[in-house]
Scaffold this active site. Sequence first.
Site, short mmCIF file in Angstrom:
data_model
loop_
_atom_site.label_atom_id
_atom_site.label_comp_id
_atom_site.label_asym_id
_atom_site.label_seq_id
_atom_site.Cartn_x
_atom_site.Cartn_y
_atom_site.Cartn_z
N ASP A 182 53.74 29.56 60.29
CA ASP A 182 54.73 30.56 59.85
C ASP A 182 54.03 31.73 59.18
OD1 ASP A 182 56.69 28.97 60.78
OD2 ASP A 182 57.66 28.54 58.88
N THR A 242 63.75 31.52 59.10
CA THR A 242 64.61 30.73 60.00
C THR A 242 65.79 30.12 59.25
OG1 THR A 242 63.09 28.90 59.62
CG2 THR A 242 62.81 30.12 61.63
N THR A 243 65.57 29.76 57.97
CA THR A 243 66.68 29.18 57.19
C THR A 243 67.61 30.31 56.73
OG1 THR A 243 65.13 27.52 56.41
CG2 THR A 243 67.22 27.64 55.28
N ASP A 300 61.32 23.33 57.29
CA ASP A 300 61.34 24.51 58.15
C ASP A 300 62.65 24.50 58.93
OD1 ASP A 300 60.42 26.73 59.62
OD2 ASP A 300 59.83 25.42 61.25
#
Length: 527
Positions: free
Chosen positions: A387, A94-95, A61
């Site tokens: 998530d 998020t990445t 994550d």
Amino acid sequence: MAIDKLLKDEATEEKGERARMASFIGAMAIADLVKTTLGPKGMDKILQSTGRGHSVTVTNDGATILKSLHIDNPAAKVLVDISKVQDDEVGDGTTSVVVLAGELLREAEKLVNSKIHPMTIISGFRMAAECARNALLEKVVDNKMDAEKFKEDLMKIAMTTLSSKILSQDKEHFAKLAVDAVMRLKGSTNLESIQIIKKPGGSLKDSFLDEGFILDKKIGVGQPKRIEDAKILVANTAMDTDKVKIYGARVRVDSMAKVAEIETAEKEKMREKVQKIINHGINCFVNRQLIYNFPEELFADAGVLAIEHADFDGIERLALVTGGEIASTFDNPESVKLGYCKLIEEIMIGEDKLIHFSGVEMGKACTIVLRGASPHMLDEAERSLHDALCVLSQTVNDSRVLFGGGWPEMVMAKAVDELAKRTPGKRSHAIEAFSRALVAIPTTIADNAGLDSAELVAQLRAEHHKEESRAGIDVISGSVGDMGELGISEAFKVKQAVLLSATEAAEMILRVDEIITCAPRKREDRM
């Protein structure tokens, strides 16, 4: 007279080209760090703390990895912050947001080196971001009106989100759990009423959704094990005053009888307090603090189930879902709001006994019990599921859906390319660069899966020049596939947040032309 020195000792400053280089390198290094975790075939990282206990976290994550890093480079900190905001705002992507910002800066560096002013680049990026967002808006699908189709969309989004996480093997099972839990919220984005309990043992497949609330505590000795139509008083109060509580006090007595009297007075005081609590007409008392043997005995005699030392998160959530309030004084029973549930009983999960509240006041509440081989596995499973729950709860409010698998990036890149051809002047170079940065995301997805990214992205580009193309990268078969048939979908809100946050972050770092590091403040020797 020349001013040699403006700043104090130990303060440093970097100007112009050097400052910009330091910013670009820091930001690109951070993007490269999380790049390998992107996509369904992304790899995990092990984070080991150097503190006490040397705790180990295994995760892919982006936000979790970046949160754990101690970073010195100021531009890299900006990227860490955007990934954190992305995590808080929509939960997923998020990445992607860090990789996209890193690619934008990589392209911007080339443009700066070919003597294009940063402000021109920023202006081009802004036009390109607006154009890309409009291209996505034209392609969104919204099935809010058709409940059956909308639930299908939610399942697809959950499965796509989970396919890049540790739960990818059982993604259908977990997607169903997540969709059921979010549907119970009826449009609220408050995930407080979905509780996740982790119990090592069994396998991930054994995880289940329980309608109701589970408290990780045992029922005490000699107390009723099952209560129907429970009236619950949730409290945070000291139930151990059967001792003299005045610290450092000295009590002088002239005989043992006097000590006995003091003890009796203490017990009487406790008995009164317990009686006040019982007078609320309750049959279950949950306390944040310890309950000593004497009051526990009194509760058992009155047929009241007393649960002690429930963790604070637990009682806050319990008060929320049973519709009660946390009380700490008991003089006015009419002003205290009691919680209610239909049944309280003890259940077993694996080897552990837990207390189960079913038929709670707030019908939205539910508990997801995660099982798994090790605590590390369970922590990562919880992050993955969280998530998915975040993305789903946001999608219930903003029900616009896109295809996934690199499809949105190719749609945006195509629109941005066309804009570049129509734009005169140097800005068109910046707009072209934006398009190249967008294509980096499908490229990275293919690279991480060990595929030939150059070949696949070229095929994708050709496919996207056909009308109404749904082509994206299918990493399982290693070719270009139809995202509609494969059921790979993403929430529009996530993609929009990635696009806008990454552009703003890149813009901010591009504006920098000087980095001043202040000198640390010296402690004065006070002698």
